[in-house]
Design an enzyme around this catalytic site. Structure first.
Site, mmCIF file in Angstrom:
data_model
loop_
_atom_site.group_PDB
_atom_site.id
_atom_site.type_symbol
_atom_site.label_atom_id
_atom_site.label_comp_id
_atom_site.label_asym_id
_atom_site.label_seq_id
_atom_site.Cartn_x
_atom_site.Cartn_y
_atom_site.Cartn_z
ATOM 1 N N THR B 1 6.576 -32.728 -29.526
ATOM 2 C CA THR B 1 6.595 -32.979 -28.084
ATOM 3 C C THR B 1 5.716 -31.971 -27.367
ATOM 4 O O THR B 1 5.659 -30.809 -27.757
ATOM 5 C CB THR B 1 8.033 -32.883 -27.542
ATOM 6 O OG1 THR B 1 8.856 -33.779 -28.282
ATOM 7 C CG2 THR B 1 8.096 -33.231 -26.061
ATOM 8 N N ARG B 29 14.330 -46.093 -31.292
ATOM 9 C CA ARG B 29 14.910 -44.830 -30.812
ATOM 10 C C ARG B 29 14.021 -44.178 -29.745
ATOM 11 O O ARG B 29 12.818 -44.076 -29.902
ATOM 12 C CB ARG B 29 15.096 -43.884 -31.985
ATOM 13 C CG ARG B 29 15.736 -42.534 -31.626
ATOM 14 C CD ARG B 29 14.711 -41.457 -31.381
ATOM 15 N NE ARG B 29 15.356 -40.161 -31.137
ATOM 16 C CZ ARG B 29 14.705 -39.075 -30.711
ATOM 17 N NH1 ARG B 29 13.408 -39.120 -30.478
ATOM 18 N NH2 ARG B 29 15.359 -37.952 -30.505
ATOM 19 N N GLY B 31 14.007 -40.612 -27.234
ATOM 20 C CA GLY B 31 14.639 -39.329 -26.953
ATOM 21 C C GLY B 31 14.612 -39.002 -25.474
ATOM 22 O O GLY B 31 14.512 -39.880 -24.622
ATOM 23 N N ASP B 32 14.691 -37.725 -25.186
ATOM 24 C CA ASP B 32 14.782 -37.324 -23.775
ATOM 25 C C ASP B 32 13.439 -37.286 -23.063
ATOM 26 O O ASP B 32 13.388 -37.372 -21.834
ATOM 27 C CB ASP B 32 15.419 -35.931 -23.665
ATOM 28 C CG ASP B 32 14.562 -34.859 -24.335
ATOM 29 O OD1 ASP B 32 14.323 -34.987 -25.554
ATOM 30 O OD2 ASP B 32 14.132 -33.928 -23.647
ATOM 31 N N THR B 52 11.782 -29.899 -24.647
ATOM 32 C CA THR B 52 11.495 -30.283 -26.029
ATOM 33 C C THR B 52 12.662 -29.853 -26.897
ATOM 34 O O THR B 52 13.197 -28.763 -26.716
ATOM 35 C CB THR B 52 10.194 -29.625 -26.531
ATOM 36 O OG1 THR B 52 10.005 -29.975 -27.917
ATOM 37 C CG2 THR B 52 10.211 -28.121 -26.379
ATOM 38 N N GLY B 53 13.067 -30.713 -27.813
ATOM 39 C CA GLY B 53 14.179 -30.326 -28.661
ATOM 40 C C GLY B 53 14.890 -31.531 -29.236
ATOM 41 O O GLY B 53 14.305 -32.606 -29.367
ATOM 42 N N GLY B 55 16.525 -34.427 -28.872
ATOM 43 C CA GLY B 55 16.537 -35.251 -27.673
ATOM 44 C C GLY B 55 17.879 -35.825 -27.289
ATOM 45 O O GLY B 55 18.210 -35.929 -26.101
#
Lengths: 171, 135
Positions: B1, B29, B31-32, B52-53, B55
């Protein structure tokens, strides 16, 4: 008094001097410097924060060192699915796209959604159709593919289950 | 990310985030990163944030918006609010980090991993590039 300010990131995770080679570290630092420069050149000339974040993220997307645009991780079926978002603090306008497969710079598509689309968030084939109608640059064939990510995907397929984000644990 | 946040000379803020997601992701899928308020947020009244991480946890914490809310409702400064948001993600079991700038031009990094690829600079001469925690 701070006139302008910029911060960027290229992912977080299990990073250590044991997991990153000196060559990789040098390449990543150079890529971060280039992306930062892309944004700073706009801000220092009096340009907008929106233009600056788009320029910085485009530079990061085009660099194979990061998991976005070129250099993205490979999805289950062996293809690429990219997500991006932009938000403008002046108006709280926002645009986002998810699951796009053919757009070179998803961040620019997200901005186009924000500025010219009737909705905030587009996904998949519909987002691709919106991109085509609005002249968003497609990626050349094979643009996203980098050897390191394909090796990670091969490793994943041998495991037969689950998901993971290999070297940079997340991001 | 990857992501970027900025404040311009006119005092306006913006944020952007982009990602390829996870190796082997399936079923569409997401993510955030593209979810406004989870991985991306900007409001001239408070801050701009890109995360970032892991999500799923940033989604559940609405992490980027937490930074905004803590600044506006609790009066916290940017760094304190950013660290608190990452702590909320950690409390849920997630890890990762975020970058942020505030309306006054201050910038912040916060992460609970061993490193985060990051850089920042501003008109006063601040100029940093870092990878590992503690740099």
């Amino acid at each position: 008094q701070i006139d302008w300010s910029l911060a960027i990131h290229g992912g977080a995770g299990t990073l250590s001097r044991k997991t990153i080679t000196p060559d990789d570290e040098t390449a990543v630092r150079a890529a971060l410097a280039e992306a930062r420069g892309a944004g700073v050149s706009i801000l220092a000339d009096g340009g907008s924060a929106l233009d600056a974040v788009e320029a910085a993220v485009r530079a990061l997307e085009d660099d194979p060192a990061f998991n976005a645009g070129r250099g993205s991780t490979v999805a289950y079926e062996g293809h690429f699915e990219l997500d991006a978002a932009v938000m403008d603090g002046r108006t709280c306008a926002a645009g986002a796209v998810a699951g796009v497969r053919t757009i070179r710079n998803p961040v620019s598509l997200a901005r186009k959604v924000m500025q010219e689309g009737p909705h905030v968030f587009l996904a998949g084939a519909g987002a691709e159709e919106f991109a085509s109608l609005h002249g968003i640059e497609p990626a050349p064939d094979g643009w996203f593919e980098v050897e390191r990510r394909r090796r990670q995907w091969d490793k994943f397929r041998k495991r037969k289950s689950g998901w993971f984000d290999a070297d940079v644990k997340y991001g | 990310t990857v992501g970027a946040v900025a404040r311009d000379r006119h005092g306006h803020l913006a944020a952007a985030t982009s990602t390829g997601g996870l190796t082997g992701k399936r079923w569409g899928r997401i993510g955030d990163s593209p979810v406004i308020g989870a991985g991306t947020w900007a409001d001239d009244r408070s801050c701009a944030v890109s995360a970032t991480g892991s999500g799923e946890f940033f989604l559940r914490a609405a992490a980027a918006h937490v930074v905004d809310q803590r600044m506006r409702l609790l009066g916290e400064d940017l760094q304190t609010a950013a660290e608190a948001a990452v702590a909320e993600v950690a409390d849920l079991g997630g890890d990762g980090g975020l970058i942020a700038v505030s309306a006054d031009g201050a910038s912040a990094f916060a992460f609970n991993t061993r490193g985060m690829y990051r850089a920042r600079c501003d008109s006063t001469g601040l100029d940093e590039i870092a990878i590992f925690a503690g740099e």
